[in-house]
Design a protein around this motif. Structure first.
Motif, PDB file in Angstrom:
ATOM      1  N   ARG A  86       0.812  -1.219   0.000  1.00  0.00           N
ATOM      2  CA  ARG A  86       0.000   0.000   0.000  1.00  0.00           C
ATOM      3  C   ARG A  86       0.843   1.265   0.000  1.00  0.00           C
ATOM      4  N   SER A  87       2.106   1.146   0.379  1.00  0.00           N
ATOM      5  CA  SER A  87       2.948   2.320   0.580  1.00  0.00           C
ATOM      6  C   SER A  87       3.842   2.567  -0.637  1.00  0.00           C
ATOM      7  N   TRP A  88       4.051   3.861  -0.927  1.00  0.00           N
ATOM      8  CA  TRP A  88       4.945   4.216  -2.025  1.00  0.00           C
ATOM      9  C   TRP A  88       6.351   3.741  -1.702  1.00  0.00           C
ATOM     10  N   THR A  89       7.009   3.150  -2.716  1.00  0.00           N
ATOM     11  CA  THR A  89       8.376   2.670  -2.560  1.00  0.00           C
ATOM     12  C   THR A  89       9.227   3.266  -3.667  1.00  0.00           C
ATOM     13  N   GLY A  90      10.333   3.902  -3.276  1.00  0.00           N
ATOM     14  CA  GLY A  90      11.224   4.529  -4.239  1.00  0.00           C
ATOM     15  C   GLY A  90      12.661   4.145  -3.990  1.00  0.00           C
ATOM     16  N   GLY A  91      13.561   4.959  -4.535  1.00  0.00           N
ATOM     17  CA  GLY A  91      14.963   4.613  -4.456  1.00  0.00           C
ATOM     18  C   GLY A  91      15.250   3.431  -5.365  1.00  0.00           C
ATOM     19  N   ASN A  92      16.123   2.555  -4.909  1.00  0.00           N
ATOM     20  CA  ASN A  92      16.469   1.359  -5.658  1.00  0.00           C
ATOM     21  C   ASN A  92      15.581   0.208  -5.187  1.00  0.00           C
ATOM     22  N   ARG A 128      16.494   1.167  -0.688  1.00  0.00           N
ATOM     23  CA  ARG A 128      15.061   1.042  -0.985  1.00  0.00           C
ATOM     24  C   ARG A 128      14.322   1.879   0.051  1.00  0.00           C
ATOM     25  N   PHE A 129      13.530   2.841  -0.415  1.00  0.00           N
ATOM     26  CA  PHE A 129      12.916   3.826   0.476  1.00  0.00           C
ATOM     27  C   PHE A 129      11.397   3.690   0.447  1.00  0.00           C
ATOM     28  N   VAL A 130      10.803   3.552   1.633  1.00  0.00           N
ATOM     29  CA  VAL A 130       9.354   3.358   1.762  1.00  0.00           C
ATOM     30  C   VAL A 130       8.776   4.494   2.597  1.00  0.00           C
ATOM     31  N   LEU A 131       7.700   5.103   2.101  1.00  0.00           N
ATOM     32  CA  LEU A 131       7.024   6.183   2.825  1.00  0.00           C
ATOM     33  C   LEU A 131       5.719   5.678   3.426  1.00  0.00           C
ATOM     34  N   ALA A 150      -4.692   9.603  -2.476  1.00  0.00           N
ATOM     35  CA  ALA A 150      -5.622   9.635  -3.611  1.00  0.00           C
ATOM     36  C   ALA A 150      -4.865   9.830  -4.915  1.00  0.00           C
ATOM     37  N   VAL A 151      -3.865  10.701  -4.912  1.00  0.00           N
ATOM     38  CA  VAL A 151      -3.056  10.913  -6.122  1.00  0.00           C
ATOM     39  C   VAL A 151      -2.405   9.598  -6.547  1.00  0.00           C
ATOM     40  N   ARG A 152      -1.851   8.868  -5.605  1.00  0.00           N
ATOM     41  CA  ARG A 152      -1.201   7.599  -5.966  1.00  0.00           C
ATOM     42  C   ARG A 152      -2.209   6.607  -6.517  1.00  0.00           C
ATOM     43  N   GLN A 153      -3.367   6.517  -5.870  1.00  0.00           N
ATOM     44  CA  GLN A 153      -4.349   5.534  -6.308  1.00  0.00           C
ATOM     45  C   GLN A 153      -4.956   5.878  -7.661  1.00  0.00           C
ATOM     46  N   VAL A 154      -5.053   7.166  -7.974  1.00  0.00           N
ATOM     47  CA  VAL A 154      -5.654   7.591  -9.247  1.00  0.00           C
ATOM     48  C   VAL A 154      -4.613   7.692 -10.349  1.00  0.00           C
ATOM     49  N   HIS A 155      -3.409   8.201 -10.025  1.00  0.00           N
ATOM     50  CA  HIS A 155      -2.432   8.533 -11.065  1.00  0.00           C
ATOM     51  C   HIS A 155      -1.121   7.756 -10.979  1.00  0.00           C
TER      52      HIS A 155
END
Length: 250
Positions: A86-92, A128-131, A150-155
Motif C-alpha cells: 500500500r505504501s509508495w516505494t522509491g529509491g532502488n 530502498r525507500f518506503v514512505l 488519492a493521487v497515488r491511487q488515481v495517477h
C-alpha cells in the motif's frame, strides 16, 4: 539532578558496587540499617560525580533494552513495515538496505529531514525507500495525507512522489482550495482527486498505517526503520549514513 533519576541511579550504584549479601538490608538490625544508610549518604555527598556515572550507565542500559525491544517489534512486523503493498516505494527497488519513514506533512522535523532523506537515497544509490503516511497532527495533516494517497491511487507512483514533495514544501494551510491549486500545478485534474480523498480505499491505507504504528509503539514523526532499528525522531544526514553503513557491515 532530578530526584526521579537520582534514586534509580543510586540503586544501580549499590547493586553494582556491593556484594550480593550486603544488599540484604532486611537481615540487618535497625541500627545497622541506619548506619548503612548514613554511610551511603555520606559517600554520595563526598563523591557526587558517582551519581552522574551511575546515571550514564543506567541510560545506556535503558537504551540497549529499548533497542532490543524495537528490533523484536520490527522483526515481528517486517512484512507490514517494508512490503505492505500500500505504501509508495522509491529509491532502488533492489537496494540492500530498506529505509522506512513514518511521516506527517505538518511535522516540522519531517520537513527538516525531507531534503536530507532525499539526498541520502539519491547519493547512496542502493537504498530502498518506503514512505508511510501517518497523519497525527490534526485535520490538515489528515487532508494532506488523504490527498497524497488519492493521487497515488488515481495517477500512480510518480504522481504521488511529485505530490508528496509539493506537500512537504507547501507553505500555506492545507484545505480544499490549496490542494486544488497544488493539483493544477502538477497538471492533475483536482475534481476526481478531491472526490477520491474520502474513499474507503484511502481510509484503509491510513487506518493500516495507524494500526502498524500502534503495534510498533510509534507515537511521533518522523520515525524511521532502518534494518531492524527504530529511530524515533529527526536523524541528521551523517547519522543516517553511518547507520546505513553499519547495516551493510552486519
Amino acid at each position: 539532578m532530578p530526584l526521579r533519576r537520582a534514586l534509580p541511579a543510586a540503586a544501580l550504584l549499590l547493586a553494582t558496587a556491593l556484594p550480593a549479601a550486603a544488599l540484604d538490608l532486611q537481615a540487618l538490625t535497625p541500627e545497622e540499617r541506619e548506619a548503612f544508610r548514613a554511610e551511603v549518604r555520606a559517600y554520595l555527598l563526598d563523591n557526587p560525580e558517582v551519581l552522574s556515572e551511575a546515571i550514564a550507565v543506567l541510560d545506556s542500559r535503558q537504551e540497549e533494552q529499548q533497542a532490543e525491544a524495537d528490533a523484536a517489534l520490527v522483526r515481528d512486523n517486517l512484512q507490514a513495515i517494508a512490503q505492505d503493498g500500500r505504501s509508495w516505494t522509491g529509491g532502488n527497488p533492489d537496494g540492500d538496505v530498506t529505509v522506512v519513514e513514518f511521516m506527517d506533512y505538518r511535522c516540522g522535523y519531517c520537513r527538516r529531514a525531507f531534503e536530507e532523506v532525499e539526498e541520502l537515497v539519491a547519493t547512496d544509490g542502493n537504498i530502498r525507500f518506503v514512505l508511510k503516511e501517518f497523519p497525527i497532527l490534526g485535520p490538515q495533516s489528515e487532508l494532506a495525507s488523504r490527498f497524497a494517497i488519492a493521487v497515488r491511487q488515481v495517477h500512480g507512483d510518480q504522481a504521488y512522489k511529485d505530490a508528496h514533495d509539493a506537500l512537504m514544501l507547501l507553505e500555506s494551510d492545507v484545505d480544499e482550495g490549496s490542494l486544488a491549486r497544488l493539483a493544477e500545478g502538477l497538471a492533475l485534474d483536482p475534481a476526481p482527486l478531491l472526490a477520491a480523498m474520502d474513499s474507503p480505499e484511502v481510509t484503509a491505507v491510513i487506518a493500516a498505517n495507524h494500526d502498524l504504528a500502534r503495534a510498533l509503539g510509534i507515537t511521533g514523526t518522523p520515525t524511521f526503520v532502518m534494518g531492524d532499528r527504530m529511530l524515533r525522531g529527526y536523524v541528521p544526514l551523517p547519522a543516517m549514513e553511518a547507520i546505513v553503513a553499519e547495516e551493510r557491515a552486519g
